[in-house]
Design a protein around this motif. Structure first.
Motif, mmCIF file in Angstrom:
data_model
loop_
_atom_site.group_PDB
_atom_site.id
_atom_site.type_symbol
_atom_site.label_atom_id
_atom_site.label_comp_id
_atom_site.label_asym_id
_atom_site.label_seq_id
_atom_site.Cartn_x
_atom_site.Cartn_y
_atom_site.Cartn_z
ATOM 1 N N LEU A 1 38.121 25.799 48.060
ATOM 2 C CA LEU A 1 38.372 26.652 46.904
ATOM 3 C C LEU A 1 38.992 25.828 45.799
ATOM 4 O O LEU A 1 39.919 25.066 46.040
ATOM 5 C CB LEU A 1 39.382 27.746 47.255
ATOM 6 C CG LEU A 1 38.910 29.084 47.760
ATOM 7 C CD1 LEU A 1 40.073 30.056 47.708
ATOM 8 C CD2 LEU A 1 37.740 29.608 46.961
ATOM 9 N N GLU B 1 39.005 32.348 44.240
ATOM 10 C CA GLU B 1 37.858 33.239 44.046
ATOM 11 C C GLU B 1 37.324 33.595 45.431
ATOM 12 O O GLU B 1 36.547 32.835 46.020
ATOM 13 C CB GLU B 1 36.795 32.463 43.248
ATOM 14 C CG GLU B 1 35.769 33.290 42.557
ATOM 15 C CD GLU B 1 34.702 32.391 41.911
ATOM 16 O OE1 GLU B 1 33.557 32.815 41.878
ATOM 17 O OE2 GLU B 1 35.028 31.268 41.473
ATOM 18 N N GLU C 1 35.073 35.398 46.575
ATOM 19 C CA GLU C 1 33.619 35.540 46.744
ATOM 20 C C GLU C 1 32.916 34.201 46.710
ATOM 21 O O GLU C 1 31.702 34.121 46.851
ATOM 22 C CB GLU C 1 33.002 36.418 45.636
ATOM 23 C CG GLU C 1 33.562 37.812 45.525
ATOM 24 C CD GLU C 1 34.921 37.819 44.840
ATOM 25 O OE1 GLU C 1 35.137 36.991 43.932
ATOM 26 O OE2 GLU C 1 35.785 38.622 45.254
ATOM 27 N N TRP C 2 33.659 33.134 46.537
ATOM 28 C CA TRP C 2 33.011 31.832 46.353
ATOM 29 C C TRP C 2 32.429 31.291 47.650
ATOM 30 O O TRP C 2 33.053 31.311 48.699
ATOM 31 C CB TRP C 2 34.013 30.821 45.794
ATOM 32 C CG TRP C 2 33.369 29.492 45.502
ATOM 33 C CD1 TRP C 2 32.481 29.226 44.505
ATOM 34 C CD2 TRP C 2 33.564 28.268 46.219
ATOM 35 N NE1 TRP C 2 32.114 27.892 44.555
ATOM 36 C CE2 TRP C 2 32.757 27.290 45.599
ATOM 37 C CE3 TRP C 2 34.336 27.896 47.328
ATOM 38 C CZ2 TRP C 2 32.703 25.967 46.048
ATOM 39 C CZ3 TRP C 2 34.282 26.585 47.771
ATOM 40 C CH2 TRP C 2 33.471 25.630 47.142
ATOM 41 N N THR C 3 31.181 30.812 47.552
ATOM 42 C CA THR C 3 30.561 30.091 48.658
ATOM 43 C C THR C 3 29.977 28.798 48.108
ATOM 44 O O THR C 3 29.404 28.799 47.013
ATOM 45 C CB THR C 3 29.445 30.913 49.341
ATOM 46 O OG1 THR C 3 28.762 30.060 50.266
ATOM 47 C CG2 THR C 3 28.439 31.469 48.352
ATOM 48 N N PRO C 4 30.134 27.699 48.825
ATOM 49 C CA PRO C 4 29.575 26.442 48.341
ATOM 50 C C PRO C 4 28.096 26.286 48.694
ATOM 51 O O PRO C 4 27.438 25.362 48.228
ATOM 52 C CB PRO C 4 30.389 25.387 49.102
ATOM 53 C CG PRO C 4 30.839 26.075 50.354
ATOM 54 C CD PRO C 4 30.950 27.542 50.045
ATOM 55 N N ALA D 1 23.960 31.820 48.343
ATOM 56 C CA ALA D 1 24.419 32.256 47.022
ATOM 57 C C ALA D 1 24.119 33.732 46.770
ATOM 58 O O ALA D 1 24.896 34.430 46.122
ATOM 59 C CB ALA D 1 23.785 31.384 45.941
ATOM 60 N N ARG E 1 26.167 35.905 49.913
ATOM 61 C CA ARG E 1 27.581 35.514 50.034
ATOM 62 C C ARG E 1 28.183 35.934 51.373
ATOM 63 O O ARG E 1 29.347 36.286 51.477
ATOM 64 C CB ARG E 1 28.422 36.084 48.882
ATOM 65 C CG ARG E 1 27.903 35.587 47.560
ATOM 66 C CD ARG E 1 28.825 35.803 46.394
ATOM 67 N NE ARG E 1 28.174 35.232 45.226
ATOM 68 C CZ ARG E 1 28.412 34.016 44.756
ATOM 69 N NH1 ARG E 1 29.297 33.249 45.324
ATOM 70 N NH2 ARG E 1 27.757 33.554 43.711
ATOM 71 N N CYS F 1 31.132 33.549 52.247
ATOM 72 C CA CYS F 1 32.106 33.206 51.203
ATOM 73 C C CYS F 1 33.521 33.174 51.780
ATOM 74 O O CYS F 1 33.777 33.688 52.884
ATOM 75 C CB CYS F 1 32.012 34.204 50.051
ATOM 76 S SG CYS F 1 32.599 35.849 50.470
ATOM 77 N N GLU G 1 42.716 32.300 36.842
ATOM 78 C CA GLU G 1 41.906 31.148 37.280
ATOM 79 C C GLU G 1 42.771 29.960 37.677
ATOM 80 O O GLU G 1 42.586 28.838 37.193
ATOM 81 C CB GLU G 1 40.894 30.748 36.204
ATOM 82 C CG GLU G 1 39.517 31.314 36.514
ATOM 83 C CD GLU G 1 38.415 30.752 35.648
ATOM 84 O OE1 GLU G 1 38.204 29.529 35.658
ATOM 85 O OE2 GLU G 1 37.763 31.562 34.954
ATOM 86 N N SER H 1 29.376 21.385 42.905
ATOM 87 C CA SER H 1 29.540 22.825 42.748
ATOM 88 C C SER H 1 28.779 23.564 43.838
ATOM 89 O O SER H 1 29.271 24.512 44.415
ATOM 90 C CB SER H 1 29.049 23.270 41.383
ATOM 91 O OG SER H 1 27.708 22.899 41.210
#
Ligand code: AMP
Ligand code: MG
Length: 518
Positions: A287, A291, A293-296, A301, A304, A307, A383, A512
């Motif tokens: 991370l 966030e 909900e973030w998945t690499p 994508a 998710r 995530c 953020e 990213s």
């Protein structure tokens, strides 16, 4: 350097006896005798001396050409007996049938100089019966990422498989990194992974899916004997206790992931360890802005599924799938239900305790949940960087202007400014809570800094080491590894490893977003 091999997996469990690496379904057996495919020009890029010593090597061993040859798959040390294992798995929620070690080849189990069992496994050593349509190889970029992250996780105190060394093959591997019809030749490399056991949930699912109870029971009882020798009682009692303990270990594992901001990226049941270790470093990430909900993982994508925020729920889902497989040979379902319940309870208490420690709150309780939730809400809204925000927060209560102290941890100054007053309000409540603890500031800061890492192998840092290594320079890799060995202590001169993600990395492939194709 005579290593002491004790290859119990192949000695005690049935193999298919077929050394042909061509793709096939393997039934009635758990492994195939598979030799690595030799490579053109093995070259040792990096080694982990502490682990090498624990296994029984000395510096002169890893300086020798033999070492690179063996860990490239071109030669063996005495006692090595290579094999690939059969497993299945649920991928993205769907049963995928037989998968298996498609590009991993075990070399054997060493009883090390430290008295521990270390299974040595090459990743990227060539085709096996489980390779399906793929080549059994790995690119330098992905092998280096696995090498770096597994050792970083170990230093962070997160249960994990480890990495002994990284060897360049001198051969190119063709990869279509984003499955978009642009394949490219990249340098190949092999990582040697090390763990007491590489068994995955999928190893148990495969015989269960085929109704092969005999094989499943042999595997379970082997696991009890080799990997869970501390459990006592009748076979039935030990099987039950084993599943419950696995659920507890998996809960603690995921609580650690949440603590350090690690996103596995592909938590399929073939990528969950029967020892509760982090296993299979592929499209993982760390991370940056908070966030959930973030998945690499580009492959993930859309849905998710994997995530950051869903990792606890997915771990439980995977344990439920495993319980379903085990139920075929465990008529009494009570321990299976109890295990799942323990997962929830242990994750809840570990997560609470770890979040409490991250915030420096002594003996955190459920009463602190609203304060914790509000902190995470403001982290996201402003953020803030998941790691740097906590490190700065440790200094905030004593700062003249705690809001200003946190500002440099934000990726978006405008959003930070918009949330500054919410943050100020939260900090007041936080301060009041700390006053109730009455703990000396230095003591609180020490607790916080011991659980909030300053350094982690974020994708953009790994990418810099990859770029240099692809040019033949491993200096950046060495420096990164050295920094990550001591992740909780500020290391003067290494500030750039604790920086926020630079702008160039925001959209760059490998930084990213990542794919499974490596
Ligand atoms: P993963 O997504 O890495 O967990 O891999 C899922 C399955 O695909 C496993 O059975 C792997 O062994 C197999 N696999 C992944 N990449 C390769 C490759 N390059 N060659 C052969 N098998 C692979
Ligand atoms: Mg895998």
């Amino acid at each position: 350097m005579p290593l002491h091999f004790d290859n119990r997996f192949v000695a005690e469990l049935p193999g298919d006896g077929n050394p042909d690496p061509r793709t096939r379904q393997v039934t009635g057996a758990l492994w195939s005798p598979t030799a690595p495919t030799p490579v053109a020009a093995p070259r040792l890029l990096a080694v982990v001396p502490e682990l090498a010593r624990a296994i029984g090597f000395e510096p002169s061993d890893w300086a020798s050409e033999d070492f690179a040859r063996v860990f490239a798959g071109n030669a063996y040390f005495e006692g090595m007996q290579p094999y690939a294992t059969a497993y299945g798995g649920h991928q993205f929620g769907h049963w995928a049938g037989q998968l298996g070690d498609g590009r991993a080849i075990a070399l054997g189990e060493v009883v090390g100089a430290d008295g521990q069992r270390h299974e040595l496994q090459l990743k990227g050593a060539g085709r096996t019966p489980y390779s399906r349509h793929a080549d059994g190889r790995a690119v330098l970029r992905s092998s280096l990422r696995e090498f770096v992250c597994s050792e970083a996780m170990h230093a962070l105190g997160v249960p994990t498989t480890r990495a002994l060394c990284l060897v360049a093959t001198g051969e190119d591997v063709v990869r279509d990194m984003f499955y978009d019809g642009h394949p490219k030749a990249e340098p190949g490399a092999i990582v040697c992974r090390v763990a007491p056991s590489f068994l995955r949930f999928g190893h148990y699912e495969l015989p269960a899916s085929r109704g092969d109870s005999t094989l499943l029971e042999r595997l379970i009882d082997f696991t009890l004997a080799r990997d869970y020798p501390q459990l006592t009682g009748s076979t039935e009692q030990r099987r039950g206790a084993w599943f419950i303990e696995l659920c507890e270990r998996t809960a603690r594992l995921v609580a650690h992931w949440m603590r350090v901001g690690f996103v596995h990226g592909v938590m399929n049941t073939d990528n969950l360890s029967i020892l509760g270790l982090t296993i299979d470093y592929g499209p993982y990430g760390w991370l940056e802005p908070y966030e959930p909900e973030w998945t690499p993982n580009t492959t993930d994508a859309q849905g998710r599924r994997y995530c950051f925020g869903r990792q606890p729920a997915i771990a439980q889902w995977n344990l439920e799938v495993l319980a379903g497989a085990l139920a075929t040979v465990m008529p009494d379902r009570t321990p299976l239900h109890e295990g799942i319940a323990r997962f929830g309870a242990v994750f809840g208490s570990e997560h609470l305790a770890m979040t409490g420690a991250k915030l420096g709150i002594a003996s955190a309780s459920e009463d602190d949940l609203p304060l914790m939730r509000e902190w995470f809400a403001v982290l996201g809204a402003a953020e803030l960087d998941y790691l740097q925000a906590f490190r700065r927060l440790a200094q905030a209560p004593e700062a003249d202007d705690p809001v200003a102290l946190l500002a440099p941890a934000s990726y978006a100054p405008a959003r930070f400014a918009a949330n500054a007053s919410a943050l100020r309000t939260w900090l007041e409540g936080y301060h009041a809570r700390l006053v109730r603890d009455g703990r000396p500031a230095a003591e609180r800061r020490a607790v916080m800094d011991a659980v909030n890492p300053l350094y982690a192998p974020r994708n953009w840092l790994a990418q810099q080491a990859i770029d240099a290594a692809e040019r033949g320079d491993t200096g950046e890799l060495d420096l990164l590894m050295d920094t990550l060995r001591d992740p909780y202590r500020a290391q003067p001169g290494r500030e750039r490893f604790a920086a926020l993600r630079p702008e160039w990395a925001r959209e760059r492939a490998g930084c990213s977003m990542l794919s499974c194709s490596s």
